[in-house]
Design a protein around this motif. Sequence first.
Motif, short mmCIF file in Angstrom:
data_model
loop_
_atom_site.label_atom_id
_atom_site.label_comp_id
_atom_site.label_asym_id
_atom_site.label_seq_id
_atom_site.Cartn_x
_atom_site.Cartn_y
_atom_site.Cartn_z
N LEU A 46 69.68 19.64 64.10
CA LEU A 46 69.33 19.16 65.43
C LEU A 46 69.80 17.72 65.60
O LEU A 46 69.53 16.86 64.77
CB LEU A 46 67.81 19.22 65.61
CG LEU A 46 67.25 18.71 66.93
CD1 LEU A 46 67.63 19.65 68.07
CD2 LEU A 46 65.74 18.57 66.85
N GLY A 47 70.53 17.46 66.69
CA GLY A 47 71.02 16.11 66.96
C GLY A 47 72.35 15.78 66.34
O GLY A 47 72.97 14.79 66.68
N THR B 113 64.36 9.52 63.29
CA THR B 113 65.14 10.63 62.73
C THR B 113 65.79 10.23 61.42
O THR B 113 65.74 10.96 60.42
CB THR B 113 66.22 11.09 63.74
OG1 THR B 113 65.58 11.52 64.94
CG2 THR B 113 67.05 12.20 63.16
N LEU B 114 66.41 9.06 61.39
CA LEU B 114 67.05 8.59 60.15
C LEU B 114 66.03 8.43 59.03
O LEU B 114 66.32 8.70 57.86
CB LEU B 114 67.78 7.27 60.41
CG LEU B 114 69.02 7.36 61.29
CD1 LEU B 114 69.56 5.97 61.59
CD2 LEU B 114 70.10 8.23 60.65
N ALA B 115 64.81 8.00 59.38
CA ALA B 115 63.77 7.84 58.37
C ALA B 115 63.35 9.19 57.78
O ALA B 115 62.93 9.26 56.61
CB ALA B 115 62.56 7.14 58.98
N ARG B 116 63.44 10.25 58.59
CA ARG B 116 63.13 11.59 58.07
C ARG B 116 64.30 12.17 57.28
O ARG B 116 64.11 12.93 56.35
CB ARG B 116 62.77 12.54 59.21
CG ARG B 116 61.45 12.27 59.90
CD ARG B 116 61.06 13.42 60.81
NE ARG B 116 62.06 13.66 61.86
CZ ARG B 116 62.04 13.08 63.06
NH1 ARG B 116 61.08 12.21 63.35
NH2 ARG B 116 62.97 13.35 63.96
N MET C 97 76.42 9.31 65.59
CA MET C 97 76.44 10.74 65.88
C MET C 97 75.18 11.14 66.66
O MET C 97 75.26 11.89 67.64
CB MET C 97 76.54 11.52 64.58
CG MET C 97 76.54 13.03 64.75
SD MET C 97 76.91 13.92 63.20
CE MET C 97 75.60 13.31 62.14
N LEU C 98 74.04 10.64 66.23
CA LEU C 98 72.79 10.94 66.94
C LEU C 98 72.79 10.36 68.35
O LEU C 98 72.39 11.02 69.31
CB LEU C 98 71.60 10.40 66.14
CG LEU C 98 71.24 11.17 64.87
CD1 LEU C 98 70.30 10.34 64.00
CD2 LEU C 98 70.59 12.50 65.22
N LEU C 99 73.25 9.13 68.47
CA LEU C 99 73.27 8.49 69.79
C LEU C 99 74.20 9.23 70.75
O LEU C 99 73.98 9.22 71.97
CB LEU C 99 73.70 7.03 69.66
CG LEU C 99 72.69 6.08 69.04
CD1 LEU C 99 73.32 4.72 68.78
CD2 LEU C 99 71.46 5.93 69.96
N HIS D 206 65.58 15.11 54.17
CA HIS D 206 65.98 16.28 54.95
C HIS D 206 67.48 16.58 54.92
O HIS D 206 67.89 17.72 54.70
CB HIS D 206 65.51 16.08 56.39
CG HIS D 206 65.69 17.27 57.28
ND1 HIS D 206 65.10 18.49 57.02
CD2 HIS D 206 66.40 17.43 58.43
CE1 HIS D 206 65.43 19.34 57.98
NE2 HIS D 206 66.21 18.74 58.83
N LEU D 207 68.33 15.59 55.14
CA LEU D 207 69.76 15.86 55.30
C LEU D 207 70.46 15.85 53.94
O LEU D 207 71.32 15.02 53.64
CB LEU D 207 70.40 14.86 56.26
CG LEU D 207 71.62 15.44 57.01
CD1 LEU D 207 71.17 16.50 58.01
CD2 LEU D 207 72.39 14.35 57.73
N VAL D 208 70.10 16.83 53.10
CA VAL D 208 70.59 16.85 51.71
C VAL D 208 72.09 17.10 51.62
O VAL D 208 72.72 16.72 50.64
CB VAL D 208 69.84 17.89 50.87
CG1 VAL D 208 68.42 17.45 50.62
CG2 VAL D 208 69.87 19.26 51.54
#
Length: 248
Positions: free
Chosen positions: A22-23, A142-145, A161-163, A229-231
């Motif tokens: 997502l994102g 989001t980055l912290a997660r 990318m998120l922005l 999360h983003l392994v």
Amino acid sequence: MRLSYEETGPADAPVVLLGSSLGANQAMWAPQVDVLANRFRVIAFDHRGHGGSEVPDGPYAIEDLGGDVLELLDTLEVEQASYVGISLGGAVGLWLAQNAPDRFHRFAVICPPSNPAATAQVWLDRATQVRAEGMQSVVDATLARWFLPDFKADLEPVRQMLLACPPEGYAACLEALSTTNLLPGLASITAPVLVITADSDTSIPPETVVPLAAEIPGAHLEIIENAAHLVTYSHPDVVNPLLLAHLG
């Protein structure tokens, strides 16, 4: 629905689809694409509402996101593929495994939300926030997660990318998650499935993923240590060999 995608690897090789978080957009798979493309025709795509894909008004449903993938296969004239998805892309993978088993050889689902409808209000509140305040209002959280505090790589490309994610597309995919419960169909999955979770994932905690793997017949579970999360981005040295071994 026109999905944006990029192909890498031999045109006559077995096809592997990559479904993003997502994102995120297809660029998040940079740590995987070249490795997989040595063996596969890799198709990294953007979900509807993300990256270069079309952005219809929401809400969306998981059936929409899964249907888009099947339409992409038809457009590419690919009868069967394998599928790798993380986070939202993992949920889409579980839906495809249950609803289109004849189109896929194997699945790898990474940090997948199997029953996000159980916390529907969390997703809906974030959708409301993004529509009102834009993507900048959720980027830091989001980055912290996605990454542990001691992850030292440059995260500015991920931030950008998120922005760049269209707020409506992000919000509408959140709404899709708010109505998704994939638990009832897990036992019906027949394809070989690799399930990967991260021990420090606060977004999709491992205690929700481990039971999921137990419900899928024959699923293989891997837990990545010291990871959030983003392994795929933070631990490609661990994830890539797992993907290669599973995809064959």
